[in-house]
Design a protein around this motif. Structure first.
Motif, mmCIF file in Angstrom:
data_model
loop_
_atom_site.group_PDB
_atom_site.id
_atom_site.type_symbol
_atom_site.label_atom_id
_atom_site.label_comp_id
_atom_site.label_asym_id
_atom_site.label_seq_id
_atom_site.Cartn_x
_atom_site.Cartn_y
_atom_site.Cartn_z
ATOM 1 N N ASP A 227 66.110 -25.984 100.750
ATOM 2 C CA ASP A 227 66.150 -25.313 102.025
ATOM 3 C C ASP A 227 67.007 -26.116 103.012
ATOM 4 O OD1 ASP A 227 64.224 -23.506 101.375
ATOM 5 O OD2 ASP A 227 62.764 -24.523 101.751
ATOM 6 N N GLY B 195 69.081 -15.576 98.487
ATOM 7 C CA GLY B 195 68.877 -17.111 98.700
ATOM 8 C C GLY B 195 70.118 -18.116 99.039
ATOM 9 N N ASN B 196 70.321 -18.970 98.283
ATOM 10 C CA ASN B 196 71.346 -19.891 98.383
ATOM 11 C C ASN B 196 72.862 -19.445 98.268
ATOM 12 O OD1 ASN B 196 70.015 -22.494 99.323
ATOM 13 N ND2 ASN B 196 69.171 -22.664 97.329
ATOM 14 N N SER C 193 63.850 -15.547 97.997
ATOM 15 C CA SER C 193 63.711 -16.715 98.998
ATOM 16 C C SER C 193 62.620 -16.033 100.149
ATOM 17 C CB SER C 193 65.194 -16.794 99.736
ATOM 18 O OG SER C 193 65.236 -17.795 100.660
ATOM 19 N N ARG D 267 57.992 -15.856 94.062
ATOM 20 C CA ARG D 267 58.157 -16.108 95.301
ATOM 21 C C ARG D 267 57.038 -15.430 96.176
ATOM 22 N NH1 ARG D 267 61.717 -20.003 95.711
ATOM 23 N NH2 ARG D 267 63.321 -19.679 94.319
#
Length: 377
Positions: free
Chosen positions: A58, A161-162, A193, A226
């Protein structure tokens, strides 16, 4: 925890192999100091990964940091492979010619190792993994003429996400919509995410009017990871239709069109998993006429086995990412029975997409994709 240990072990193996072969790509006069630096850098990276992952996921710049670490180890893989080949060819030359390779040639070989290794690392990490291809597949529907002209877009394995932002998600949906498919089908591993899943669902829902036959979705393993209950609730308030061991009629009349969707089942459970896949598919087939054209949505490509068994006309899957590492279109590590592309048996077709994203930020010889299926009578 298991994933962290496995990745730390993989990193250790890669580091050991590159250190052992370092003489083949580091000049002799700097070998000792370079070898020490190589050991220290790898040791810091491995210990840092084991301690900090997934605590840093995060962190604002986590994607950059993770990508740099991944590219460092991919570079070492390429260096090790090329160095090993150079070593083998040098030994063959020395044995067959009876003379040792002179120092000038050795220096040249050191340079030769670096160029392709760095080029491949940068290409796969910075270009191929980020450039999504739009793949066209023709489907013969001569036995189902009412399907002539139907166009279906298939999206899977975005892994928000990332390494796949909400902005990128919007852009890819916009590109898909501009190609005017009748329907968008999604086979899982999209919402990966907790921070941006809700925003992504709103964006996806905003695009539903662009697809006349609707947007349909089946669960992947990462949705289960998730927080699937929250995702179920969020999606229930949208126009996105989740098919969880269910079917929906798309076109009525003689030889209707049905869309089926099944939940994720891991193939590693052996016979128990096979039984579960059969149960899920049976539930989805419950109200589907025998003469219907059937399209199955499943996240795991192993469902193609069950689809062939039940004469499903078209099965769309993902999960494998096509292996992410391939040579001449052939996956280097064939981990699954159905890895990539199109498979046919009798009158049934199964398709495994490379996926549009990934949780591992590197691809080579296996570009991400969105697939369009064009029905032609």
């Amino acid at each position: 925890m298991g994933f962290t240990i496995m990745m730390a072990l993989v990193m250790t193996v890669i580091a050991c192999s590159s250190i052992l072969l370092a003489k083949e790509y580091i000049s002799a006069n700097v070998y000792k100091s370079a070898r020490k630096k190589l050991i220290i850098i790898n040791l810091v990276a491995i210990v840092g990964f084991a301690v900090l992952y997934p605590k840093i996921l995060d962190f604002e710049y986590a994607s950059i940091l993770i990508k740099l670490v991944v590219m460092w180890y991919v570079l070492q893989v390429f260096l090790s492979i090329i160095a090993l080949l150079v070593k083998i060819f040098r030994l063959i030359y020395e044995k067959t010619s009876g003379t040792k390779v002179d120092e000038s040639r050795r220096r040249f070989l050191h340079g030769v190792v670096w160029v392709p290794a760095i080029s491949a690392t940068l290409y796969g990490g910075l270009y191929e993994s980020r450039n999504i291809e739009f793949v066209e597949q023709d489907i013969d529907c001569s036995a189902f003429p009412k399907l002539n002209g139907l166009k279906i877009a298939h999206l899977t394995d975005v892994h928000l996400g990332n390494f796949f932002s909400v902005r990128q998600f919007y852009e890819i949906l916009n590109e898909i919509a501009h190609k005017a498919p009748d329907m968008l089908v999604i086979t899982g591993d999209i919402f990966d995410s907790g921070k941006i899943n809700d925003e992504a669902i709103k964006i996806l829902n905003a695009f539903t009017p662009y697809f006349p036959f609707g947007v349909y979705f089946c669960w992947g393993n990462h949705e289960h990871i998730r927080g699937i209950k929250h995702l179920q609730e969020a999606l229930s308030k949208t126009n996105i239709k989740v098919l969880n061991n269910q079917s929906v009629k798309i076109l009525s009349g003689d030889k209707p069109l049905y869309l089926l969707g099944v939940d994720y089942v891991d193939e590693r459970g052996g016979q128990e998993s096979a039984n579960m896949r059969e149960q899920y598919l049976q539930k989805a087939l419950k109200d589907v006429p025998e003469d219907a054209y059937k399209i199955l949505l499943a996240h795991h490509s192993i469902f193609i086995d069950e689809a062939f068994k039940h004469n499903i006309n078209l099965t769309l899957t993902g999960h494998t990412h096509g292996g992410q590492f391939a040579f001449l279109g052939i996956p280097i590590i064939p981990m699954f029975k159905y890895m990539r592309g199109r498979f046919e048996q009798n009158n049934s077709i199964g398709y495994v997409s490379n996926g549009a994203g990934s949780w591992f930020p590197y691809r080579i010889g296996c570009p991400p994709e969105v697939t369009f299926f064009n029905f032609k009578a």
